[in-house]
Enzyme design. Structure first.
Site, PDB file in Angstrom:
ATOM      1  N   SER A   1      -3.349  -8.142   3.278  1.00  0.00           N
ATOM      2  CA  SER A   1      -3.412  -7.892   4.725  1.00  0.00           C
ATOM      3  C   SER A   1      -3.757  -9.179   5.469  1.00  0.00           C
ATOM      4  CB  SER A   1      -4.445  -6.804   5.013  1.00  0.00           C
ATOM      5  OG  SER A   1      -4.054  -5.612   4.376  1.00  0.00           O
TER       6      SER A   1
ATOM      7  N   LYS B   1     -15.367  -7.356   4.200  1.00  0.00           N
ATOM      8  CA  LYS B   1     -14.718  -8.243   5.170  1.00  0.00           C
ATOM      9  C   LYS B   1     -14.775  -7.660   6.581  1.00  0.00           C
ATOM     10  CE  LYS B   1     -11.690  -7.710   1.989  1.00  0.00           C
ATOM     11  NZ  LYS B   1     -10.403  -7.385   1.412  1.00  0.00           N
TER      12      LYS B   1
ATOM     13  N   HIS C   1       0.839  -1.204   0.000  1.00  0.00           N
ATOM     14  CA  HIS C   1       0.000   0.000   0.000  1.00  0.00           C
ATOM     15  C   HIS C   1       0.875   1.256   0.000  1.00  0.00           C
ATOM     16  CE1 HIS C   1      -3.063  -2.695   2.216  1.00  0.00           C
ATOM     17  NE2 HIS C   1      -3.605  -2.415   1.046  1.00  0.00           N
TER      18      HIS C   1
ATOM     19  N   ARG D   1      -2.528  -6.137  -8.229  1.00  0.00           N
ATOM     20  CA  ARG D   1      -1.426  -7.039  -7.887  1.00  0.00           C
ATOM     21  C   ARG D   1      -1.310  -8.196  -8.868  1.00  0.00           C
ATOM     22  NH1 ARG D   1      -3.438  -8.548  -2.362  1.00  0.00           N
ATOM     23  NH2 ARG D   1      -5.294  -8.326  -3.620  1.00  0.00           N
TER      24      ARG D   1
HETATM   25  N1  COA Z   1      -0.169  -4.145  -1.739  1.00  0.00           N
HETATM   26  C1  COA Z   1      -0.478  -5.106  -0.885  1.00  0.00           C
HETATM   27  N2  COA Z   1      -1.719  -5.515  -0.629  1.00  0.00           N
HETATM   28  C2  COA Z   1      -2.705  -4.897  -1.267  1.00  0.00           C
HETATM   29  C3  COA Z   1      -2.469  -3.880  -2.191  1.00  0.00           C
HETATM   30  C4  COA Z   1      -1.133  -3.508  -2.411  1.00  0.00           C
HETATM   31  N3  COA Z   1      -0.808  -2.551  -3.271  1.00  0.00           N
HETATM   32  N4  COA Z   1      -3.648  -3.471  -2.672  1.00  0.00           N
HETATM   33  C5  COA Z   1      -4.595  -4.214  -2.079  1.00  0.00           C
HETATM   34  N5  COA Z   1      -4.020  -5.079  -1.233  1.00  0.00           N
HETATM   35  C6  COA Z   1      -4.683  -6.107  -0.430  1.00  0.00           C
HETATM   36  C7  COA Z   1      -5.458  -5.544   0.727  1.00  0.00           C
HETATM   37  O1  COA Z   1      -4.679  -5.507   1.889  1.00  0.00           O
HETATM   38  C8  COA Z   1      -6.589  -6.518   0.842  1.00  0.00           C
HETATM   39  O2  COA Z   1      -6.163  -7.644   1.572  1.00  0.00           O
HETATM   40  P1  COA Z   1      -7.220  -8.557   2.333  1.00  0.00           P
HETATM   41  O3  COA Z   1      -8.262  -8.957   1.358  1.00  0.00           O
HETATM   42  O4  COA Z   1      -6.403  -9.682   2.780  1.00  0.00           O
HETATM   43  O5  COA Z   1      -7.750  -7.707   3.454  1.00  0.00           O
HETATM   44  C9  COA Z   1      -6.832  -6.999  -0.571  1.00  0.00           C
HETATM   45  O6  COA Z   1      -5.647  -6.709  -1.263  1.00  0.00           O
HETATM   46  C10 COA Z   1      -7.967  -6.334  -1.236  1.00  0.00           C
HETATM   47  O7  COA Z   1      -7.761  -4.942  -1.152  1.00  0.00           O
HETATM   48  P2  COA Z   1      -8.844  -3.934  -1.654  1.00  0.00           P
HETATM   49  O8  COA Z   1      -9.376  -4.367  -2.958  1.00  0.00           O
HETATM   50  O9  COA Z   1      -8.314  -2.558  -1.537  1.00  0.00           O
HETATM   51  O10 COA Z   1     -10.025  -4.191  -0.684  1.00  0.00           O
HETATM   52  P3  COA Z   1     -10.296  -3.558   0.632  1.00  0.00           P
HETATM   53  O11 COA Z   1     -11.181  -4.499   1.337  1.00  0.00           O
HETATM   54  O12 COA Z   1      -9.062  -3.124   1.315  1.00  0.00           O
HETATM   55  O13 COA Z   1     -11.118  -2.227   0.200  1.00  0.00           O
HETATM   56  C11 COA Z   1     -12.943  -0.905  -0.567  1.00  0.00           C
HETATM   57  C12 COA Z   1     -12.275  -2.288  -0.558  1.00  0.00           C
HETATM   58  C13 COA Z   1     -12.985  -0.322   0.820  1.00  0.00           C
HETATM   59  C14 COA Z   1     -12.183   0.017  -1.460  1.00  0.00           C
HETATM   60  C15 COA Z   1     -14.352  -1.089  -1.126  1.00  0.00           C
HETATM   61  O14 COA Z   1     -14.996  -2.114  -0.392  1.00  0.00           O
HETATM   62  C16 COA Z   1     -15.164   0.184  -1.008  1.00  0.00           C
HETATM   63  O15 COA Z   1     -15.044   1.071  -1.806  1.00  0.00           O
HETATM   64  N6  COA Z   1     -16.039   0.241   0.024  1.00  0.00           N
HETATM   65  C17 COA Z   1     -16.914   1.378   0.271  1.00  0.00           C
HETATM   66  C18 COA Z   1     -18.332   1.031  -0.137  1.00  0.00           C
HETATM   67  C19 COA Z   1     -18.415   1.081  -1.632  1.00  0.00           C
HETATM   68  O16 COA Z   1     -18.434   2.130  -2.238  1.00  0.00           O
HETATM   69  N7  COA Z   1     -18.475  -0.116  -2.212  1.00  0.00           N
HETATM   70  C20 COA Z   1     -18.398  -0.268  -3.645  1.00  0.00           C
HETATM   71  C21 COA Z   1     -19.741  -0.563  -4.183  1.00  0.00           C
HETATM   72  S1  COA Z   1     -19.555  -1.168  -5.776  1.00  0.00           S
END
Ligand code: COA
Length: 166
Positions: free
Chosen positions: A135, A42, A18, A97
């Site tokens: 994560s 999650k 990140h 990724r």
């Molecule tokens: N390096 C390392 N790990 C990374 C990464 C990077 N560059 N980018 C993402 N990851 C990991 C994250 O740690 C996460 O790990 P985990 O699944 O083990 O927890 C995984 O990849 C997925 O990350 P991400 O896609 O960013 O998901 P998230 O759960 O962290 O975030 C939101 C998702 C919050 C952006 C999304 O749910 C959101 O926008 N929520 C708000 C409500 C909304 O508008 N929803 C959309 C409706 S369509």
């Protein structure tokens, strides 16, 4: 006019992957808002306050002063596309990724683009080392007493260690 972007995620916890995206985003935008979601699909291990505090500590350490001044951390509830305009952000940054990320990212992008076509999404590929970090994996290694120093900052590694010792 300054180009403001939003980098959303659960950051549970923030990893070096990140941080790499944060750093590289700052090459293409003027200001970056790290948006920490209350509502993730999650269940998170850390409260939103704890997640924000870990991010704050890491960016203070990893970014140079000029870059640090261009980043703010905000938590948000509800839809990202509702939060972005409140922050004057027209750009969403997402890290990519692996190929398996693509499908989910396209779904997210398509939903966001349908709901708010004026908001653009920019994908940044993860660097080699971060390609397979998540994560959840980091937390699993920490829970089992493994070494996570290659995946998260020293301070975050310490926080995770304490968390899982309790
Ligand atoms: N390096 C390392 N790990 C990374 C990464 C990077 N560059 N980018 C993402 N990851 C990991 C994250 O740690 C996460 O790990 P985990 O699944 O083990 O927890 C995984 O990849 C997925 O990350 P991400 O896609 O960013 O998901 P998230 O759960 O962290 O975030 C939101 C998702 C919050 C952006 C999304 O749910 C959101 O926008 N929520 C708000 C409500 C909304 O508008 N929803 C959309 C409706 S369509």
């Amino acid at each position: 006019m300054r180009r403001v972007a939003i980098y959303p995620g659960a950051f549970d916890p923030i990893t070096l992957g990140h941080l790499s995206i944060v750093n590289r985003s700052l090459r293409v935008v003027d200001d970056l808002i790290i948006a920490v979601a209350h509502d993730s699909i999650k269940k998170t291990s850390f409260s939103v306050e704890q997640r924000c505090a870990m991010i704050e500590r890491d960016i203070a350490k990893y970014l140079d002063y000029r870059a640090y001044q261009r980043v703010v951390i905000k938590d948000f509830k509800g839809l990202l596309i509702d939060f972005a305009p409140q922050q004057n952000a027209k750009l969403i940054i997402r890290g990519l990724r692996t190929v398996s990320d693509l499908e989910y990212e396209f779904q997210l992008f398509s939903a966001n683009a349908k709901l708010a076509p004026e908001i653009e999404t920019l994908f940044l590929p993860a660097t080699d080392a971060a390609c397979f970090i998540s994560s959840t994996i980091v937390k699993e290694i920490a829970r089992l007493g493994g070494d996570i120093s290659k995946f998260v900052s020293e301070q975050t590694a310490q926080t995770l260690k304490q968390h899982f010792q309790q």
